[in-house]
Design a protein around this motif. Structure first.
Motif: not given
Length: 533
Positions: A321-329, A331-339
């Motif tokens: 999900s491109q939308k989720n990836l950009i949102q996590w970046i 928001l600084g959610q490193n754990d979500k990006i890792r997952e």
């Protein structure tokens, strides 16, 4: 010129001492490497001394001179020998000459005048033999080079589909290759990603050729300007099973082992299916080149078979999900990006599809580029120079390495985006600032900058001053003067050269601008900083 080494063997100590001390050896280009009281001692000292000339008595206790001559001549055929004899043992001297001795001298008349003409004659023969040997080696090397060139040319023309039936027959005849009814198998060998090839005297191609040519004269071709080698194996149809299952895989592992041991090169090889027509070689070679990137799916393996590689589309869709990836970046959610990355690359690894891998690589790489531009970041803050190349994918040795690389880049993006948010400029102004930071050395004006960000000149001028509190010219000067300060303190460049490096072609104008922003001249600034340090 190297000294000619002499070994003296005589059971009479006075003879040995006399020969050593009364004759001016060094003056004539000789040195006494060793002496011995009998044949047994001579055998023990021979290897270490490695003489060019042996001076020996014939009649000695134990092993006599004849056996000594016979044994040492077999050990070193080029050894020159001078026999020392008395009047009463000329028959021994005759036998010694028949065994390979070069000269004989009477002990009763032995001195500089009788010995050195013989020594000089033998020395001249030794020098000539050495020259002949060197010339022979050079000729042999040139012949091998010529043969190697013919083999490499043959291999290249086979793979490039540049060979006629007449050429084929002529090459087989010239190289004495019985390949008319043979099967063929190609091996594409390449340096593993992440391993540098060092310059060395022995080239990989020479080493590979030496090992594989033992298999029915197999050929090797090196792709120009690369660390890739294609091996063309050939074998009789009746030995197909043995060669495909044992001989060729074993030979490839031999090559890989030698490359690693002697040249510190780790290599991976993709092996094709066997074919029975040399005309199919170009097509098979192209297929191997296309599929070589598949080695990333088997990082632990050094030999991959063609049947391991899947050319079909994966049954499981691979994406994110491109939308989720950009949102996590953002928001600084490193754990979500890792997952997300772990899940994504697990699917990529299971798919074992080079097409899918390339698609995911370009999509994620594109996300990095877009986010860098959107937030007005200099490209070099996230990607070093070699990482900015579109084919950087080839540098990864495993899916795990690629996964980790993207995670590190996204984390770095989060860090720099957080820093840039301290000054929440609009997107066009972030673009403008990034362009100024990357192109400050060029001749930039407001028209050029407006074109880069897609605004009119007047609109950009108003917006830039409104958001930064400065006009475009002042902002550019500050960037340039900041870079000039770095160069003044970190290099020995002249002031005029520093000005050129940061975009000022007029040295006086550079000094004037520098004075305005630093309240001192460039020279004064350098002197002040240097004294402070």
């Amino acid at each position: 010129m190297a000294m000619t080494k002499v070994m003296i063997v005589d059971d009479e100590i006075l003879v040995r001492i006399g020969l050593r001390s009364t004759i001016s050896w060094e003056q004539y280009g000789f040195t006494v490497a060793a002496d011995a009281a009998n044949a047994t001692q001579a055998f023990e000292k021979f290897d270490a001394a490695d003489p060019d000339i042996l001076i020996t008595d014939i009649r000695m206790p134990g092993i006599d001179g004849l056996d000594l001559i016979k044994t040492l001549k077999q050990k070193k055929p080029g050894l020159k020998m001078i026999i020392l004899t008395n009047y009463d043992n000329f028959d021994y001297a005759k036998q010694a000459l028949e065994l390979g001795a070069d000269e004989y001298l009477l002990k009763t008349t032995l001195d500089n005048h009788t010995l050195f003409p013989v020594l000089k004659k033998l020395q001249k023969e030794i020098d000539q033999e050495r020259k002949n040997h060197i010339q022979y080696q050079q000729l042999e090397y040139k012949a091998l080079l010529g043969l190697s060139y013919i083999k490499r040319n043959f291999a290249e023309r086979l793979l490039m589909n540049k060979i006629t039936l007449e050429d084929w027959q002529e090459f087989l005849k010239e190289l004495n290759l019985p390949w008319e009814k043979n099967f063929f198998q190609l091996a594409l060998m390449k340096k593993k990603a992440g391993h540098e090839v060092k310059r060395m005297n022995t080239q990989p191609l020479q080493l590979i050729e030496e090992i594989v040519e033992k298999i029915h004269g197999s050929l090797v071709w090196e792709l120009p300007n690369s660390s890739k080698w294609t091996i063309i194996y050939s074998f009789p149809s009746g030995e197909k099973s043995n060669f495909c299952k044992q001989v060729i895989p074993f030979n490839i592992r031999q090559v890989q082992s030698c490359l690693k041991q002697y040249l510190q090169i780790s290599a991976v090889t993709i092996l094709s299916q066997p074919i029975n027509n040399y005309g199919q070689l170009p097509e098979i070679w192209q297929a191997l080149c296309t599929s070589e990137g598949n080695s990333i799916f088997w990082p632990e393996r050094e030999l991959i078979f063609d049947y391991d590689i899947s050319y079909e589309q994966p049954l499981i869709p691979v994406g994110y999900s491109q939308k989720n990836l950009i949102q996590w970046i953002r928001l600084g959610q490193n754990d979500k990006i890792r997952e997300m990355l772990d899940e994504l690359f697990t699917k990529v690894d299971k798919a074992r599809s080079l097409a899918v891998l390339n698609q995911i690589w370009h999509e994620l790489f594109g996300e990095i580029y877009c986010l860098i531009r959107e937030h007005g970041l200099p490209l070099s803050t996230i990607l070093i120079e070699k990482e900015q190349e579109g084919d950087y994918l080839k540098n990864f040795s495993s899916i795990t390495d690629m996964n980790q690389w993207f995670y590190q880049k996204f984390c770095l993006l989060i860090k720099h985006i957080d820093n840039s948010n301290a000054k929440p400029y609009s997107f066009p102004i972030r673009q403008a600032i990034t362009y100024l930071k990357e192109h400050y050395i060029e001749d930039i004006n407001l028209i050029v900058l407006a074109h880069q960000v897609g605004l009119s000149k007047n609109h950009l001028c108003t917006l830039f001053h409104s958001e930064t509190g400065q006009n475009f010219v002042d902002y550019l000067h500050q960037i340039r003067i900041g870079q000039a300060c770095n160069l003044l303190t970190s290099t020995d460049l002249r002031v005029s050269e520093v000005g050129l490096k940061v975009g000022y072609h007029d040295a006086k104008y550079f000094t004037k601008v520098f004075q305005k922003y630093q309240n001192c001249s460039p020279s004064e600034y350098r002197e002040t900083i240097t004294n402070t340090i």
